[in-house]
Design a protein around this motif. Structure first.
Motif, PDB file in Angstrom:
ATOM      1  N   GLN A  64      -9.182  -0.549   1.257  1.00 50.25           N
ATOM      2  CA  GLN A  64      -9.901   0.568   1.846  1.00 50.25           C
ATOM      3  C   GLN A  64      -9.135   1.863   1.535  1.00 50.25           C
ATOM      4  N   SER A  65      -9.830   2.967   1.600  1.00 49.05           N
ATOM      5  CA  SER A  65      -9.180   4.261   1.327  1.00 49.05           C
ATOM      6  C   SER A  65      -7.952   4.462   2.194  1.00 49.05           C
ATOM      7  N   GLU A  66      -8.032   4.009   3.435  1.00 48.80           N
ATOM      8  CA  GLU A  66      -6.918   4.190   4.370  1.00 48.80           C
ATOM      9  C   GLU A  66      -5.670   3.442   3.918  1.00 48.80           C
ATOM     10  N   ASP A  67      -5.855   2.307   3.223  1.00 47.57           N
ATOM     11  CA  ASP A  67      -4.705   1.551   2.730  1.00 47.57           C
ATOM     12  C   ASP A  67      -3.910   2.377   1.721  1.00 47.57           C
ATOM     13  N   VAL A  68      -4.618   3.027   0.831  1.00 48.48           N
ATOM     14  CA  VAL A  68      -3.951   3.846  -0.185  1.00 48.48           C
ATOM     15  C   VAL A  68      -3.378   5.111   0.451  1.00 48.48           C
ATOM     16  N   ALA A  69      -4.111   5.687   1.400  1.00 47.16           N
ATOM     17  CA  ALA A  69      -3.615   6.881   2.090  1.00 47.16           C
ATOM     18  C   ALA A  69      -2.313   6.590   2.833  1.00 47.16           C
ATOM     19  N   GLU A  70      -2.219   5.411   3.444  1.00 47.92           N
ATOM     20  CA  GLU A  70      -0.977   5.018   4.120  1.00 47.92           C
ATOM     21  C   GLU A  70       0.169   4.921   3.114  1.00 47.92           C
ATOM     22  N   THR A  71      -0.142   4.469   1.919  1.00 44.30           N
ATOM     23  CA  THR A  71       0.872   4.377   0.873  1.00 44.30           C
ATOM     24  C   THR A  71       1.333   5.764   0.446  1.00 44.30           C
ATOM     25  N   ILE A  72       0.398   6.688   0.307  1.00 43.79           N
ATOM     26  CA  ILE A  72       0.743   8.072  -0.018  1.00 43.79           C
ATOM     27  C   ILE A  72       1.674   8.639   1.049  1.00 43.79           C
ATOM     28  N   LEU A  73       1.330   8.420   2.293  1.00 47.85           N
ATOM     29  CA  LEU A  73       2.140   8.931   3.394  1.00 47.85           C
ATOM     30  C   LEU A  73       3.542   8.322   3.369  1.00 47.85           C
ATOM     31  N   TYR A  74       3.610   7.023   3.124  1.00 49.84           N
ATOM     32  CA  TYR A  74       4.906   6.343   3.050  1.00 49.84           C
ATOM     33  C   TYR A  74       5.786   6.962   1.967  1.00 49.84           C
ATOM     34  N   VAL A  75       5.211   7.144   0.777  1.00 48.97           N
ATOM     35  CA  VAL A  75       5.963   7.708  -0.341  1.00 48.97           C
ATOM     36  C   VAL A  75       6.439   9.120  -0.009  1.00 48.97           C
TER      37      VAL A  75
ATOM     38  N   LEU B  86       9.819   9.580   2.116  1.00 55.33           N
ATOM     39  CA  LEU B  86      11.137   9.226   1.603  1.00 55.33           C
ATOM     40  C   LEU B  86      12.068  10.436   1.662  1.00 55.33           C
ATOM     41  N   ALA B  87      13.330  10.179   1.930  1.00 48.88           N
ATOM     42  CA  ALA B  87      14.320  11.256   1.915  1.00 48.88           C
ATOM     43  C   ALA B  87      14.366  11.890   0.530  1.00 48.88           C
ATOM     44  N   PRO B  88      14.686  13.184   0.437  1.00 45.76           N
ATOM     45  CA  PRO B  88      14.685  13.876  -0.859  1.00 45.76           C
ATOM     46  C   PRO B  88      15.576  13.232  -1.912  1.00 45.76           C
ATOM     47  N   ARG B  89      16.558  12.432  -1.492  1.00 44.31           N
ATOM     48  CA  ARG B  89      17.438  11.775  -2.461  1.00 44.31           C
ATOM     49  C   ARG B  89      16.764  10.589  -3.156  1.00 44.31           C
ATOM     50  N   ALA B  90      15.583  10.177  -2.662  1.00 45.06           N
ATOM     51  CA  ALA B  90      14.913   8.982  -3.177  1.00 45.06           C
ATOM     52  C   ALA B  90      13.517   9.318  -3.699  1.00 45.06           C
ATOM     53  N   VAL B  91      13.050   8.499  -4.622  1.00 46.47           N
ATOM     54  CA  VAL B  91      11.694   8.668  -5.134  1.00 46.47           C
ATOM     55  C   VAL B  91      11.182   7.317  -5.629  1.00 46.47           C
ATOM     56  N   ILE B  92       9.887   7.107  -5.491  1.00 48.91           N
ATOM     57  CA  ILE B  92       9.224   5.955  -6.092  1.00 48.91           C
ATOM     58  C   ILE B  92       8.390   6.497  -7.250  1.00 48.91           C
ATOM     59  N   PRO B  93       8.861   6.372  -8.492  1.00 48.02           N
ATOM     60  CA  PRO B  93       8.131   6.954  -9.620  1.00 48.02           C
ATOM     61  C   PRO B  93       6.761   6.339  -9.829  1.00 48.02           C
ATOM     62  N   GLU B  94       6.643   5.022  -9.559  1.00 45.20           N
ATOM     63  CA  GLU B  94       5.383   4.335  -9.841  1.00 45.20           C
ATOM     64  C   GLU B  94       5.224   3.178  -8.862  1.00 45.20           C
ATOM     65  N   LEU B  95       4.039   3.067  -8.268  1.00 48.01           N
ATOM     66  CA  LEU B  95       3.819   2.038  -7.257  1.00 48.01           C
ATOM     67  C   LEU B  95       2.433   1.447  -7.440  1.00 48.01           C
ATOM     68  N   LEU B  96       2.366   0.120  -7.503  1.00 46.92           N
ATOM     69  CA  LEU B  96       1.104  -0.604  -7.639  1.00 46.92           C
ATOM     70  C   LEU B  96       0.720  -1.209  -6.303  1.00 46.92           C
ATOM     71  N   ILE B  97      -0.510  -0.973  -5.847  1.00 47.30           N
ATOM     72  CA  ILE B  97      -1.004  -1.580  -4.607  1.00 47.30           C
ATOM     73  C   ILE B  97      -2.297  -2.308  -4.912  1.00 47.30           C
ATOM     74  N   MET B  98      -2.364  -3.581  -4.530  1.00 44.36           N
ATOM     75  CA  MET B  98      -3.484  -4.427  -4.894  1.00 44.36           C
ATOM     76  C   MET B  98      -4.088  -5.089  -3.662  1.00 44.36           C
ATOM     77  N   PRO B  99      -5.374  -5.457  -3.710  1.00 47.54           N
ATOM     78  CA  PRO B  99      -5.923  -6.311  -2.653  1.00 47.54           C
ATOM     79  C   PRO B  99      -5.159  -7.627  -2.609  1.00 47.54           C
ATOM     80  N   ALA B 100      -4.820  -8.066  -1.416  1.00 42.69           N
ATOM     81  CA  ALA B 100      -4.024  -9.286  -1.276  1.00 42.69           C
ATOM     82  C   ALA B 100      -4.741 -10.494  -1.851  1.00 42.69           C
ATOM     83  N   ALA B 101      -6.093 -10.469  -1.874  1.00 43.66           N
ATOM     84  CA  ALA B 101      -6.856 -11.616  -2.346  1.00 43.66           C
ATOM     85  C   ALA B 101      -6.884 -11.721  -3.860  1.00 43.66           C
ATOM     86  N   GLN B 102      -6.457 -10.702  -4.549  1.00 38.55           N
ATOM     87  CA  GLN B 102      -6.519 -10.739  -6.023  1.00 38.55           C
ATOM     88  C   GLN B 102      -5.267 -11.384  -6.609  1.00 38.55           C
TER      89      GLN B 102
END
Length: 242
Positions: A212-223, A226-242
């Motif tokens: 759902q859109s909210e799942d990806v939005a939560e991921t955006i918020l999480y990223v 992060l403290a300024p010393r850290a970064v996630i350059p690339e993150l894959l999020i998938m439906p658990a059933a796939q």
């Protein structure tokens, strides 16, 4: 420890529906100063009215990501209102039913690349000067699993989404000295309006298992937390059933 986004200025492009809209709601509820943009002004006003019922104010501005002048004006209006831009969320994108090479033509190709890739550059180009001046900033782009692995989403869509990854990674290397970070989130199947652009719509059973859109939005918020010393350059999020 995560940092708070309360008081940070977040510019979200593609906020009229789907992932961008969900992200605007989450950031506003976290106390961020949100500037929400998209082409559909009526949808933006609806979002603003919805959040006003929660006593949360956001700035909304109609703009087309495929037009560089719109992105420049949007950045300037956001800076005028808030004085800075801490986070850019580029969540707009499109596809077409005419995606196969048998049906794809230059007009369709250009339309997809203009929105999905050129728009990401135009938005970035508009906000980078103020981020450099402030010595910090976080650019968060929504790409797709199609930008990581081959699938049937079409050449124009895959090329543009892979291009976003290249754009973001290049910017991170160039701009890290200025305190600017980039993150690319690559979702699998998400149940949004973009489903309507498929030649064949997924079955109800498949959609029931989609993100759902909210799942990806939560991921955006999480990223973004992060403290300024850290970064996630690339993150894959998938439906658990796939």
């Amino acid at each position: 420890m995560s940092v708070s986004v309360s008081g940070q200025v977040v510019l979200i492009i593609g906020a009229s529906s789907g992932i961008g809209r969900a992200a605007a709601v989450l950031f506003a509820r976290e106390g961020a100063k949100v500037a929400a943009s998209a082409r559909r002004e009526d949808r933006l006003q609806s979002l603003k009215d919805e959040l006003a019922k929660e006593q949360r104010k956001i700035l909304v501005r109609a703009a087309d990501a495929s037009k560089p002048e719109d992105m420049q004006q949007l950045a300037q209006e956001t800076l005028k209102e808030f004085g800075k831009i801490d986070i850019l969320v580029f969540a707009t994108g499109t596809n077409t039913p005419d995606r196969s090479m048998e049906r794809l033509n230059p007009e369709i190709w250009n339309s997809l690349v203009d929105t999905n890739l050129n728009g990401a550059f135009y938005a970035t180009h508009a906000v980078l000067p103020s981020m450099r001046k402030g010595g910090s900033g976080h650019l968060i782009y929504i790409s797709s699993v199609s930008g990581v692995a081959p699938d049937m989403s079409g050449a124009a869509y895959q090329a543009s989404k892979r291009g976003v990854l290249g754009l973001a990674h290049a910017i991170r290397v160039e701009e890290k000295q200025n305190g600017i970070r980039t993150s690319v989130i690559c979702p699998g199947l998400v149940n949004t309006e973009l489903i309507e652009k498929r030649p064949v719509k997924p079955t109800s059973e498949v959609l029931a298992q989609a993100l759902q859109s909210e799942d990806v939005a939560e991921t955006i918020l999480y990223v973004s937390k992060l403290a300024p010393r850290a970064v996630i350059p690339e993150l894959l999020i998938m439906p658990a059933a796939q």
